[in-house]
Design an enzyme around this catalytic site. Structure first.
Site, PDB file in Angstrom:
ATOM      1  N   GLU A 172      33.931  -5.453 -21.012  1.00 36.99           N
ATOM      2  CA  GLU A 172      33.554  -5.659 -19.602  1.00 36.99           C
ATOM      3  C   GLU A 172      33.509  -7.153 -19.307  1.00 36.99           C
ATOM      4  OE1 GLU A 172      30.226  -3.529 -17.462  1.00 36.99           O
ATOM      5  OE2 GLU A 172      29.325  -5.520 -17.651  1.00 36.99           O
ATOM      6  N   ALA A 189      27.580  -6.480  -4.780  1.00 38.86           N
ATOM      7  CA  ALA A 189      27.544  -6.170  -3.354  1.00 38.86           C
ATOM      8  C   ALA A 189      27.086  -7.382  -2.545  1.00 38.86           C
ATOM      9  CB  ALA A 189      26.639  -4.990  -3.101  1.00 38.86           C
ATOM     10  N   ARG A 214      26.039   3.639  -7.427  1.00 39.94           N
ATOM     11  CA  ARG A 214      25.227   3.426  -6.233  1.00 39.94           C
ATOM     12  C   ARG A 214      24.945   1.946  -6.022  1.00 39.94           C
ATOM     13  NH1 ARG A 214      18.921   4.552  -6.155  1.00 39.94           N
ATOM     14  NH2 ARG A 214      19.096   2.553  -7.245  1.00 39.94           N
ATOM     15  N   GLY A 215      24.615   1.213  -7.105  1.00 40.33           N
ATOM     16  CA  GLY A 215      24.136  -0.170  -6.982  1.00 40.33           C
ATOM     17  C   GLY A 215      22.621  -0.177  -6.940  1.00 40.33           C
ATOM     18  N   ASP A 216      22.052  -1.329  -7.249  1.00 39.37           N
ATOM     19  CA  ASP A 216      20.587  -1.444  -7.225  1.00 39.37           C
ATOM     20  C   ASP A 216      20.104  -1.616  -5.795  1.00 39.37           C
ATOM     21  OD1 ASP A 216      19.997  -1.131  -9.937  1.00 39.37           O
ATOM     22  OD2 ASP A 216      20.577  -3.211 -10.347  1.00 39.37           O
ATOM     23  N   ALA A 228      25.437   7.899  -6.071  1.00 40.47           N
ATOM     24  CA  ALA A 228      26.780   7.807  -6.645  1.00 40.47           C
ATOM     25  C   ALA A 228      27.550   9.124  -6.515  1.00 40.47           C
ATOM     26  CB  ALA A 228      26.683   7.380  -8.108  1.00 40.47           C
ATOM     27  N   LYS A 247      27.088  14.364 -10.839  1.00 43.90           N
ATOM     28  CA  LYS A 247      28.256  13.464 -10.807  1.00 43.90           C
ATOM     29  C   LYS A 247      29.481  14.183 -11.397  1.00 43.90           C
ATOM     30  CE  LYS A 247      25.346   9.390 -11.514  1.00 43.90           C
ATOM     31  NZ  LYS A 247      25.231   8.005 -11.959  1.00 43.90           N
ATOM     32  N   GLN A 264      24.565   2.978 -19.884  1.00 40.52           N
ATOM     33  CA  GLN A 264      23.858   1.711 -19.824  1.00 40.52           C
ATOM     34  C   GLN A 264      23.594   1.253 -21.261  1.00 40.52           C
ATOM     35  OE1 GLN A 264      19.614   1.598 -18.409  1.00 40.52           O
ATOM     36  NE2 GLN A 264      20.521   0.306 -16.851  1.00 40.52           N
ATOM     37  N   LYS A 270      32.150 -13.586 -22.828  1.00 45.91           N
ATOM     38  CA  LYS A 270      32.277 -14.440 -24.014  1.00 45.91           C
ATOM     39  C   LYS A 270      33.360 -13.885 -24.952  1.00 45.91           C
ATOM     40  CE  LYS A 270      27.607 -16.329 -24.401  1.00 45.91           C
ATOM     41  NZ  LYS A 270      27.022 -16.021 -23.106  1.00 45.91           N
TER      42      LYS A 270
END
Ligand code: FAD
Length: 288
Positions: free
Chosen positions: A16, A50, A107-109, A122, A163, A174, A270
């Site tokens: 990522e 966002a 969804r996002g925080d 989501a 979902k 996570q 990194k």
């Protein structure tokens, strides 16, 4: 290539990146992604902000360039709080036009100014994407220790099932630091009839301060084995970071032995972390 198709063939390995802040986020991200691509990951995911961190809009550009310039599959993240249907459609169609086939629907925080417009969760975003952009392979997030807002793990797993029912093709976890918690979560998912592949996300911690912040933002348990290593590292920043990479490599070897669907490295932009984790997985035979 669609990530679901790769997961149907083999255990995966992926990295990522997040678009860096500043005036040249795309160029900086491309230089990081190019180094990571040398290790031939199955995909590189690109996080979405966002707003507030200065990288809005960079996600789709970076994903498109990863796909075309490095020949690596890109997975573009997309959050839906504060976004309208039109915003989501424009993002999705932009991905399709630029040849990106994979999106992680989130969804996002919650944050001030990021209210519900058209999507509250989501699963609603996933259903919308499956209906309006069937060309995209859609992933979703899951939480081996339960999402911080969920009453308990069982309630959160019900939402993961929602979902899957909405059409999610795969899940990405996570970060967590105790593999036993993941193995228990995986069993609970089987009981809840969650059948889509679960890709495991592992993040090498970089310092005592950073892992403490992680514990508070995402509710990750810090096991005694991690605390002991950080005590041994003392105030030495280099030793703390080395302890993080070593611990992550041990986590990865154990997960590899326990037959996971895929391993995803939160490599914190990194390339050295990407190389070390890749080496660990070659050494233990997970990667050929
Ligand atoms: P949801 O699935 O909507 O869940 C949020 C909470 O609501 C949970 O407690 C859940 O149990 C509950 N819930 C879910 N559906 C319903 C429903 N229908 N009714 C009632 N309750 C429900 N954030 C970013 O801003 N950018 C990123 O790029 C990013 N990438 C991420 C990648 C991964 C792999 C993960 C695990 C997280 C990522 N996040 C990212 C963080 C994520 O946005 C937050 O964790 C967010 O708080 C929840 O997102 P979600 O998609 O899981 O939300």
């Amino acid at each position: 290539m669609r990530i679901a198709n790769i997961l149907a063939q083999r255990q995966t390995f992926s990295f990522e990146i997040f678009p860096p802040r500043g005036d040249l986020p795309v160029e900086q991200a491309m230089s990081i992604a190019t180094e990571m691509a040398e290790r031939q990951p199955d995909w590189i995911s690109v996080t979405f902000s966002a707003g507030g961190s200065g990288n809005t809009g960079a996600t789709s550009d970076i994903a498109a360039r990863i796909q075309h310039e490095t020949g690596t599959n890109a997975l573009a993240h997309l959050t839906c709080l504060g976004s309208s249907r039109a915003d989501v459609d424009s993002f999705a169609q932009g991905l399709i036009k630029s040849g990106v086939e994979n999106v992680l629907a989130l969804r996002g925080d919650r944050a001030p100014g990021r209210e519900v417009i058209d999507f509250a969760h989501a699963n609603e975003l996933i259903a919308h994407l499956k209906r309006t952009a069937p060309e995209l392979c859609v992933g979703a997030a899951c939480y081996p220790e339960g999402h911080v807002e969920a009453a308990n793990l069982a309630a959160d797993i019900e939402q993961i099932k929602a979902k899957q029912d909405a059409g999610a093709d795969f899940l990405v976890t996570q970060l967590f630091f105790d593999n036993e918690l993941f193995y228990r979560f995986r069993e609970e998912c089987v009981r809840a009839r969650i059948k889509i592949p679960i890709v495991v996300g592992v993040m090498p911690f970089t310092s005592t301060k950073q892992i403490t912040r992680m514990a508070f933002t995402c509710g990750a348990t810090i096991p005694a084995a991690v605390i002991k290593r950080l005590i041994a590292a003392g105030d030495d920043a280099g030793a703390q970071a080395r302890a993080g990479v070593e611990y992550a490599c041990e986590q990865l070897r154990d997960l590899a032995r326990n037959g996971v669907d895929g391993l995803h490295i939160y490599s914190m932009n990194k390339p050295a972390v990407a190389r070390a984790t890749h080496d660990a997985l070659v050494e233990c035979g997970y990667l050929g």
